[in-house]
Design an enzyme around this catalytic site. Structure first.
Site, PDB file in Angstrom:
ATOM      1  N   SER A 139     -27.761 -13.991  -2.191  1.00  0.00           N
ATOM      2  CA  SER A 139     -27.117 -15.134  -1.510  1.00  0.00           C
ATOM      3  C   SER A 139     -27.576 -16.611  -2.230  1.00  0.00           C
ATOM      4  O   SER A 139     -27.848 -16.742  -3.467  1.00  0.00           O
ATOM      5  CB  SER A 139     -26.902 -15.211  -0.195  1.00  0.00           C
ATOM      6  OG  SER A 139     -25.973 -16.059   0.213  1.00  0.00           O
ATOM      7  N   ASP A 185     -21.456 -11.043  -0.272  1.00  0.00           N
ATOM      8  CA  ASP A 185     -22.863 -11.629  -0.043  1.00  0.00           C
ATOM      9  C   ASP A 185     -23.928 -10.422   0.029  1.00  0.00           C
ATOM     10  O   ASP A 185     -23.883  -9.417   0.656  1.00  0.00           O
ATOM     11  CB  ASP A 185     -22.993 -12.308   1.143  1.00  0.00           C
ATOM     12  CG  ASP A 185     -24.121 -13.096   1.254  1.00  0.00           C
ATOM     13  OD1 ASP A 185     -25.023 -12.959   0.920  1.00  0.00           O
ATOM     14  OD2 ASP A 185     -23.725 -14.009   1.896  1.00  0.00           O
TER      15      ASP A 185
END
Length: 297
Positions: free
Chosen positions: A38, A185
């Protein structure tokens, strides 16, 4: 001293990494290999591209976070349509501006695909929801998707890893079977991939330093209060992000991790004030400075 670095996810809270990077450079530590999930993948990619602390700091502090909020045109004309987009497109924002910004910044250092980086020097964590797999880019691209890893754009990999579920529309990758996988993510399955450079005991002699954003220490270790469906949804995501990594981090590995508690900031607060950014940077600098006085141990 040369070290390897691993950075956790955390959304806009990653401004704390800037303060940590400053302390790391002041100690004369230089990153060789880097990895992240991320927001941590964004920082890792800039380090892999050869940017130093000051250059990364200037890039992140000058950018307007609101610029990355790029809903489709129809939702700007008809606001209620964003809920339909959320249902059918699985996200509110396209994420194209984020990927474009990453591509531009990396291209400035002549980094376009993974072939422009030293082999193994950048590892990006993503989550494949369709296959139910945690995927390391570029390592797993050939095996899972029959994609030549050297041709894969670095900016696309980072955008995938930073694709916070329901916030950004997920990217898709065609697998060996021809079916497209939904990629989101990386922090969903491993928010702090300290394991990515190999199990403890068989790593290179080069130290691995982790930088992990954590919950407010006042709340750390305490049970979450779940009173409604929204609380449960938030706790569900938090558990998925933390459980895998918490199990992996041993007591001895904690001696190689800078833990930076962050409070009062949500990962997707793209309207973060300049004052809050500076507070996060100071916070990161403080915890990193204290930790590095006694590292490596």
């Amino acid at each position: 001293m040369k070290i390897d670095g691993v950075f956790s996810g955390g959304g806009v809270k990653a401004f704390s990494f800037l303060g940590a990077l400053e302390s790391i450079e002041e100690r004369g530590l230089e990153f060789e290999r880097v990895a992240g999930a991320s927001a941590g993948a964004i920082v890792a990619s800039f380090l892999a591209a050869g940017y130093n602390y000051k250059e990364i700091s200037e890039m992140l502090e000058e950018m307007e976070l609101k610029y990355f909020l790029d809903p489709p045109r129809i939702s700007r004309i008809l606001p209620v349509s964003k809920w339909l987009l959320l249902y059918f497109q699985l996200g509110i924002y396209k994420g194209d501006k984020l990927e474009g910004w990453l591509r531009e910044r990396l291209a400035y250092r002549n980094i376009h695909t993974f072939s422009d980086l030293k082999p193994g020097y950048l590892k990006v964590i993503v989550s494949d929801l369709s296959l139910g797999k945690l995927v390391v880019i570029p390592d797993d691209l050939e095996r899972i998707y029959a994609i030549n890893p050297t041709d894969f754009p670095v900016a696309t990999a980072i955008r995938m890893s930073a694709g916070f579920p329901y916030f950004f529309m997920p990217k898709k990758l065609a697998g060996r079977s021809g079916h497209k996988s939904i990629i989101v993510d990386g922090g969903l399955l491993s928010n702090f991939p300290l394991w990515v450079f190999g199990p403890e005991g068989i790593r290179d002699t080069r130290p691995v330093l982790g930088v992990k954003l954590t919950r407010d220490m006042d709340k750390f270790g305490k049970p979450r209060l779940i009173n409604n469906a929204f609380d449960m949804f938030h706790a569900l995501f938090a558990t998925m992000k933390e459980a895998h990594d918490a199990r992996y981090i041993s007591k001895s590995q904690q001696n190689n991790i800078i833990f930076i508690p962050v409070k009062g900031t949500e990962a997707t607060d793209f309207h973060l004030s300049q004052e809050k950014k500076q507070e996060l940077i100071r916070n990161g600098r403080q915890y990193a400075h204290t930790f590095l006085q006694y590292w490596p141990r």
